[in-house]
Design a protein around this motif. Structure first.
Motif, PDB file in Angstrom:
ATOM      1  N   ASP A   1       0.836  -1.115  -0.198  1.00 26.85           N
ATOM      2  CA  ASP A   1       0.451   0.079   0.568  1.00 26.85           C
ATOM      3  C   ASP A   1       1.041   1.735  -0.095  1.00 26.85           C
ATOM      4  O   ASP A   1       0.066   2.494   0.094  1.00 26.85           O
ATOM      5  N   GLN A   2       1.948   1.188   0.494  1.00 28.85           N
ATOM      6  CA  GLN A   2       3.110   2.497   0.025  1.00 28.85           C
ATOM      7  C   GLN A   2       3.273   2.864   1.039  1.00 28.85           C
ATOM      8  O   GLN A   2       3.060   4.243   0.598  1.00 28.85           O
ATOM      9  N   ASP A   3       2.863   2.675   1.819  1.00 28.63           N
ATOM     10  CA  ASP A   3       3.124   3.808   3.212  1.00 28.63           C
ATOM     11  C   ASP A   3       4.504   3.531   4.169  1.00 28.63           C
ATOM     12  O   ASP A   3       3.971   4.392   4.830  1.00 28.63           O
ATOM     13  N   GLY A   4       5.126   2.719   3.647  1.00 25.26           N
ATOM     14  CA  GLY A   4       6.471   2.777   4.091  1.00 25.26           C
ATOM     15  C   GLY A   4       6.410   1.770   5.145  1.00 25.26           C
ATOM     16  O   GLY A   4       7.672   1.079   5.344  1.00 25.26           O
ATOM     17  N   ASP A   5       5.614   0.587   5.538  1.00 25.98           N
ATOM     18  CA  ASP A   5       5.613  -0.244   6.589  1.00 25.98           C
ATOM     19  C   ASP A   5       5.118  -1.356   5.145  1.00 25.98           C
ATOM     20  O   ASP A   5       4.476  -1.568   4.729  1.00 25.98           O
ATOM     21  N   ILE A   6       6.426  -2.215   6.056  1.00 29.40           N
ATOM     22  CA  ILE A   6       5.799  -3.967   5.358  1.00 29.40           C
ATOM     23  C   ILE A   6       5.091  -4.640   5.759  1.00 29.40           C
ATOM     24  O   ILE A   6       4.441  -4.541   6.578  1.00 29.40           O
ATOM     25  N   ASP A   7       4.333  -5.196   4.440  1.00 25.86           N
ATOM     26  CA  ASP A   7       2.604  -5.360   4.653  1.00 25.86           C
ATOM     27  C   ASP A   7       2.957  -7.048   4.589  1.00 25.86           C
ATOM     28  O   ASP A   7       1.599  -7.673   4.958  1.00 25.86           O
ATOM     29  N   ALA A   8       3.169  -7.406   4.131  1.00 26.32           N
ATOM     30  CA  ALA A   8       3.858  -9.058   3.569  1.00 26.32           C
ATOM     31  C   ALA A   8       5.234  -9.285   3.758  1.00 26.32           C
ATOM     32  O   ALA A   8       6.292  -8.462   3.082  1.00 26.32           O
ATOM     33  N   VAL A   9       5.987 -10.538   3.558  1.00 29.09           N
ATOM     34  CA  VAL A   9       7.335 -10.991   3.253  1.00 29.09           C
ATOM     35  C   VAL A   9       7.341 -12.471   2.564  1.00 29.09           C
ATOM     36  O   VAL A   9       6.061 -13.418   2.528  1.00 29.09           O
ATOM     37  N   ALA A  10       8.023 -12.659   1.950  1.00 30.61           N
ATOM     38  CA  ALA A  10       8.042 -14.068   0.823  1.00 30.61           C
ATOM     39  C   ALA A  10       9.303 -14.687   1.315  1.00 30.61           C
ATOM     40  O   ALA A  10      10.475 -13.942   1.118  1.00 30.61           O
ATOM     41  N   LEU A  11       9.216 -15.870   2.237  1.00 35.84           N
ATOM     42  CA  LEU A  11      11.016 -16.503   2.151  1.00 35.84           C
ATOM     43  C   LEU A  11      10.763 -17.833   1.203  1.00 35.84           C
ATOM     44  O   LEU A  11       9.721 -18.462   0.891  1.00 35.84           O
TER      45      LEU A  11
END
Length: 158
Positions: free
Chosen positions: A44-54
């Motif tokens: 959402d381009q708010d500067g916070d990580i919303d998801a991670v892929a590992l």
């Protein structure tokens, strides 16, 4: 986890590496071996990580992910490919927003549907009930409760 979720055999590329910036997907080398093994996503381009892929096994293919579905900065759902076949077969959820996963689901027969869910219903950090739906009709076929005092289970057919 949606019923049709399927891990695409995405491989990490140089384009996904680099510095984190607002609105980006960027690569992370979590074990300092020079290989990217995680992607952080700010959808959402708010500067916070919303998801991670590992990439948990180091083969360059994404096999687990987590998402912050409510925007509080804490990952509250996760999916995993535990057998390396490229399809998600386990999921975990934090249903009460306390920062701890309290439900875990597994696809026992590898058909893409969650067949069993273990739940921590009293928020004590111990899974105390499992619900099994082997025919995928949305109804519990079996409910198993664990008595914490004795460690014994009590299974009931639905």
């Amino acid at each position: 986890m949606s019923d049709d979720f399927d891990f695409e055999d995405e491989e990490f590329t140089e384009e996904e590496t680099g510095e984190a910036s607002e609105g980006d997907t960027y690569g992370v080398d979590t074990d300092d071996d020079g290989e990217i093994d995680a992607l952080a996503i700010d959808s959402d381009q708010d500067g916070d990580i919303d998801a991670v892929a590992l990439d948990t096994d180091g083969d360059g293919v994404i096999d687990a992910g987590a998402e912050d579905t409510d925007g509080d900065g804490v990952m509250d759902s996760a999916i995993m490919d535990t057998d390396g076949d490229g399809e998600a077969d386990a999921a975990a959820w934090d249903t009460d927003a306390d920062g701890k996963f309290d439900e875990v689901g597994v696809d026992l027969d590898q058909d893409g549907d969650i067949d069993a869910v273990a739940k921590d219903e009293n928020a004590d950090g111990v899974f105390d009930v499992a619900v099994v739906d082997t025919d995928n009709d949305g109804e519990a076929d079996e409910v198993i409760t664990l008595e914490p005092e004795t460690g014994e289970s009590d299974a009931a057919k639905a």
